[in-house]
Design a protein around this motif. Structure first.
Motif, mmCIF file in Angstrom:
data_model
loop_
_atom_site.group_PDB
_atom_site.id
_atom_site.type_symbol
_atom_site.label_atom_id
_atom_site.label_comp_id
_atom_site.label_asym_id
_atom_site.label_seq_id
_atom_site.Cartn_x
_atom_site.Cartn_y
_atom_site.Cartn_z
ATOM 1 N N PRO A 55 0.924 -0.977 -0.013
ATOM 2 C CA PRO A 55 -0.406 0.298 -0.490
ATOM 3 C C PRO A 55 0.788 1.335 0.020
ATOM 4 O O PRO A 55 1.924 1.586 0.484
ATOM 5 N N TYR A 56 0.218 1.989 -0.929
ATOM 6 C CA TYR A 56 1.073 3.583 -0.862
ATOM 7 C C TYR A 56 0.015 4.514 -1.235
ATOM 8 O O TYR A 56 -1.177 3.841 -1.523
ATOM 9 N N PRO A 57 0.415 5.597 -0.454
ATOM 10 C CA PRO A 57 -0.642 7.012 -0.676
ATOM 11 C C PRO A 57 -1.109 7.010 -1.954
ATOM 12 O O PRO A 57 -0.426 7.302 -2.774
ATOM 13 N N CYS A 58 -2.694 7.515 -1.981
ATOM 14 C CA CYS A 58 -3.310 7.229 -2.883
ATOM 15 C C CYS A 58 -2.392 8.756 -3.953
ATOM 16 O O CYS A 58 -3.065 9.754 -3.115
ATOM 17 N N GLY A 59 -2.666 8.929 -5.407
ATOM 18 C CA GLY A 59 -2.209 10.243 -5.468
ATOM 19 C C GLY A 59 -3.202 10.919 -5.876
ATOM 20 O O GLY A 59 -2.692 12.194 -6.574
ATOM 21 N N TYR A 60 -4.433 10.451 -6.062
ATOM 22 C CA TYR A 60 -5.633 11.318 -6.398
ATOM 23 C C TYR A 60 -6.996 11.325 -5.624
ATOM 24 O O TYR A 60 -7.665 11.995 -5.786
ATOM 25 N N LEU A 61 -6.498 10.323 -4.788
ATOM 26 C CA LEU A 61 -8.025 10.726 -3.844
ATOM 27 C C LEU A 61 -6.739 11.334 -2.120
ATOM 28 O O LEU A 61 -6.294 9.739 -1.649
ATOM 29 N N PRO A 62 -7.211 11.761 -1.709
ATOM 30 C CA PRO A 62 -6.423 12.118 -0.135
ATOM 31 C C PRO A 62 -7.078 11.388 0.607
ATOM 32 O O PRO A 62 -7.762 11.057 0.900
ATOM 33 N N GLU A 63 -5.843 10.912 1.551
ATOM 34 C CA GLU A 63 -6.191 10.506 2.901
ATOM 35 C C GLU A 63 -6.603 8.616 2.344
ATOM 36 O O GLU A 63 -7.190 8.111 3.501
ATOM 37 N N ARG A 64 -6.304 8.070 1.088
ATOM 38 C CA ARG A 64 -6.195 6.642 0.854
ATOM 39 C C ARG A 64 -4.804 5.802 0.531
ATOM 40 O O ARG A 64 -4.094 7.019 0.183
ATOM 41 N N MET A 65 -5.104 5.188 1.097
ATOM 42 C CA MET A 65 -4.022 4.075 0.466
ATOM 43 C C MET A 65 -4.845 3.029 -0.941
ATOM 44 O O MET A 65 -5.174 3.264 -1.431
ATOM 45 N N ALA A 66 -3.803 3.290 -1.966
ATOM 46 C CA ALA A 66 -3.312 2.638 -2.620
ATOM 47 C C ALA A 66 -2.683 1.463 -3.015
ATOM 48 O O ALA A 66 -1.372 1.235 -2.264
ATOM 49 N N ARG A 67 -3.047 0.541 -4.192
ATOM 50 C CA ARG A 67 -2.270 -0.944 -4.236
ATOM 51 C C ARG A 67 -2.094 -0.952 -5.798
ATOM 52 O O ARG A 67 -3.463 -0.272 -6.429
ATOM 53 N N SER A 68 -1.247 -1.355 -6.220
ATOM 54 C CA SER A 68 -1.348 -1.592 -7.896
ATOM 55 C C SER A 68 -0.543 -2.828 -8.401
ATOM 56 O O SER A 68 -0.281 -3.403 -7.465
ATOM 57 N N GLU A 69 -1.252 -3.854 -9.061
ATOM 58 C CA GLU A 69 -0.911 -4.742 -10.160
ATOM 59 C C GLU A 69 -0.002 -4.640 -11.463
ATOM 60 O O GLU A 69 -0.244 -4.197 -12.164
ATOM 61 N N VAL A 70 1.628 -4.714 -11.373
ATOM 62 C CA VAL A 70 2.237 -5.081 -11.706
ATOM 63 C C VAL A 70 2.882 -5.878 -12.887
ATOM 64 O O VAL A 70 2.820 -6.989 -11.680
ATOM 65 N N ILE A 71 2.969 -5.799 -13.606
ATOM 66 C CA ILE A 71 3.615 -6.800 -14.613
ATOM 67 C C ILE A 71 5.334 -6.779 -14.355
ATOM 68 O O ILE A 71 5.458 -5.551 -14.111
ATOM 69 N N ALA A 72 5.687 -8.262 -14.083
ATOM 70 C CA ALA A 72 7.209 -8.422 -13.773
ATOM 71 C C ALA A 72 8.158 -8.304 -14.884
ATOM 72 O O ALA A 72 7.902 -7.637 -15.996
ATOM 73 N N PRO A 73 8.689 -6.484 -14.463
ATOM 74 C CA PRO A 73 9.833 -5.447 -15.156
ATOM 75 C C PRO A 73 10.432 -6.544 -16.887
ATOM 76 O O PRO A 73 11.406 -6.465 -17.527
ATOM 77 N N PRO A 133 -4.972 -0.677 -11.251
ATOM 78 C CA PRO A 133 -4.902 -0.150 -9.715
ATOM 79 C C PRO A 133 -5.716 -1.621 -8.890
ATOM 80 O O PRO A 133 -6.304 -2.447 -9.816
ATOM 81 N N GLN A 134 -5.474 -1.952 -7.801
ATOM 82 C CA GLN A 134 -5.509 -3.343 -6.852
ATOM 83 C C GLN A 134 -5.945 -2.818 -5.735
ATOM 84 O O GLN A 134 -5.423 -3.587 -4.984
ATOM 85 N N CYS A 135 -7.015 -1.879 -5.743
ATOM 86 C CA CYS A 135 -6.771 -1.339 -4.614
ATOM 87 C C CYS A 135 -8.632 -2.352 -3.674
ATOM 88 O O CYS A 135 -9.312 -2.601 -5.015
ATOM 89 N N GLU A 136 -8.210 -2.770 -2.667
ATOM 90 C CA GLU A 136 -9.185 -3.883 -1.537
ATOM 91 C C GLU A 136 -10.274 -2.933 -1.415
ATOM 92 O O GLU A 136 -11.125 -3.738 -1.648
ATOM 93 N N GLN A 137 -10.282 -1.982 -1.033
ATOM 94 C CA GLN A 137 -12.152 -1.514 -0.916
ATOM 95 C C GLN A 137 -12.011 -0.584 -1.510
ATOM 96 O O GLN A 137 -12.837 0.429 -1.041
ATOM 97 N N CYS A 138 -11.533 -0.012 -3.021
ATOM 98 C CA CYS A 138 -11.368 1.534 -3.807
ATOM 99 C C CYS A 138 -11.787 0.549 -4.990
ATOM 100 O O CYS A 138 -10.348 0.002 -5.288
ATOM 101 N N HIS A 139 -12.560 0.921 -6.010
ATOM 102 C CA HIS A 139 -12.839 1.029 -7.213
ATOM 103 C C HIS A 139 -12.780 2.282 -8.190
ATOM 104 O O HIS A 139 -14.053 2.339 -8.892
ATOM 105 N N ALA A 140 -12.405 2.791 -7.694
ATOM 106 C CA ALA A 140 -12.198 4.362 -8.603
ATOM 107 C C ALA A 140 -11.821 4.721 -9.623
ATOM 108 O O ALA A 140 -12.627 5.763 -10.295
ATOM 109 N N CYS A 141 -11.143 4.686 -9.687
ATOM 110 C CA CYS A 141 -9.665 4.611 -10.966
ATOM 111 C C CYS A 141 -10.671 3.515 -12.535
ATOM 112 O O CYS A 141 -10.383 1.819 -11.790
ATOM 113 N N LEU A 142 -11.351 3.964 -13.437
ATOM 114 C CA LEU A 142 -11.747 3.450 -14.094
ATOM 115 C C LEU A 142 -11.347 3.875 -15.711
ATOM 116 O O LEU A 142 -11.440 4.728 -15.903
#
Length: 238
Positions: A11-29, A56-65
């Protein structure tokens, strides 16, 4: 696609919505990404930042569409037609990705004016290069000039079925300009010239005012689950 390896970030601080934490699913580089594979990933809601491909792979937020413009059906509204007429004299120069000090200085001015206090308003030249000048897919830089004055720089990826609008920055000191609108219109026109069906605009967040401009380019499609649906058809449910 079956050979891709994925991992989920901490988890890391969301760059779009203040006070929320975000997670991302990343393709292995270490995977040797190509344009065809990336095009398939775009259809599933992934985006690119330099060499990193994520969604985005946030467990409790699905705002990014993810949203995309259906190019063949798009018709500009009155305001967009004015923007096109106002800026159609600009000279667009399509180039391979490369570093130019003039571009970077404009990027710094844009970030300081439009995103002061954010995570990008003090980017170093290395951060700029990592973000915009590194790519494993078919990418290009487009510089827009009014005579000899640099007004705007845009980065786009070329996909099998469309273009992906990666990032755009422009001169914040030119008053009463509508560079952002003109740039999207220019990219839509490029899609038509190349015979491509879609312009991918990245993520849209209903609660984020700076993203509201994307809904002005109709007909827009939005990714829900694994299906692209007409935005107007489901907008009341969002």
């Amino acid at each position: 696609m079956k050979t891709l390896k994925y991992h989920t970030t901490h988890p890391y601080p969301c760059g779009y919505l203040p006070e929320r934490m975000a997670r991302s699913e990343v393709i292995a580089p270490d995977y040797p990404m190509d344009t065809a594979t990336y095009g398939k990933l775009m259809k599933k809601g992934y985006r690119r930042s330099g060499h990193f491909i994520y969604r985005p792979q946030c467990e409790q937020c699905h705002a990014c569409l993810s949203v995309r413009v259906k190019v063949d059906a798009f018709a500009p509204n009155r305001s967009q037609r004015r923007s096109w007429k106002k800026h159609q004299h600009l000279n667009a120069r399509q180039q391979a990705l490369h570093f130019e000090k003039e571009h970077f200085m404009l990027y710094q001015r844009y970030q300081a004016a439009r995103h002061a206090g954010g995570s990008m308003d003090h980017d170093s030249s290395q951060q700029y290069e990592n973000f915009l000048l590194q790519s494993n897919v078919s990418s290009k830089l487009v510089a827009f000039y009014e005579k000899k004055q640099l007004c705007m720089v845009s980065f786009i990826d070329e996909l099998p079925d469309g273009l992906s609008s990666v990032y755009t920055f422009y001169d914040p000191d030119i008053k009463q300009a509508s560079f952002g609108t003109y740039n999207i219109l220019w990219q839509i026109q490029l899609c038509r010239t190349l015979g491509l069906n879609y312009l991918y605009l990245g993520y849209w967040i209903k609660a984020h005012n700076k993203m509201s401009y994307k809904t002005n380019f109709q007909p827009l499609e939005i990714l829900r689950g694994n299906q692209w649906l007409p935005f107007q058809q489901i907008m009341d449910k969002l």
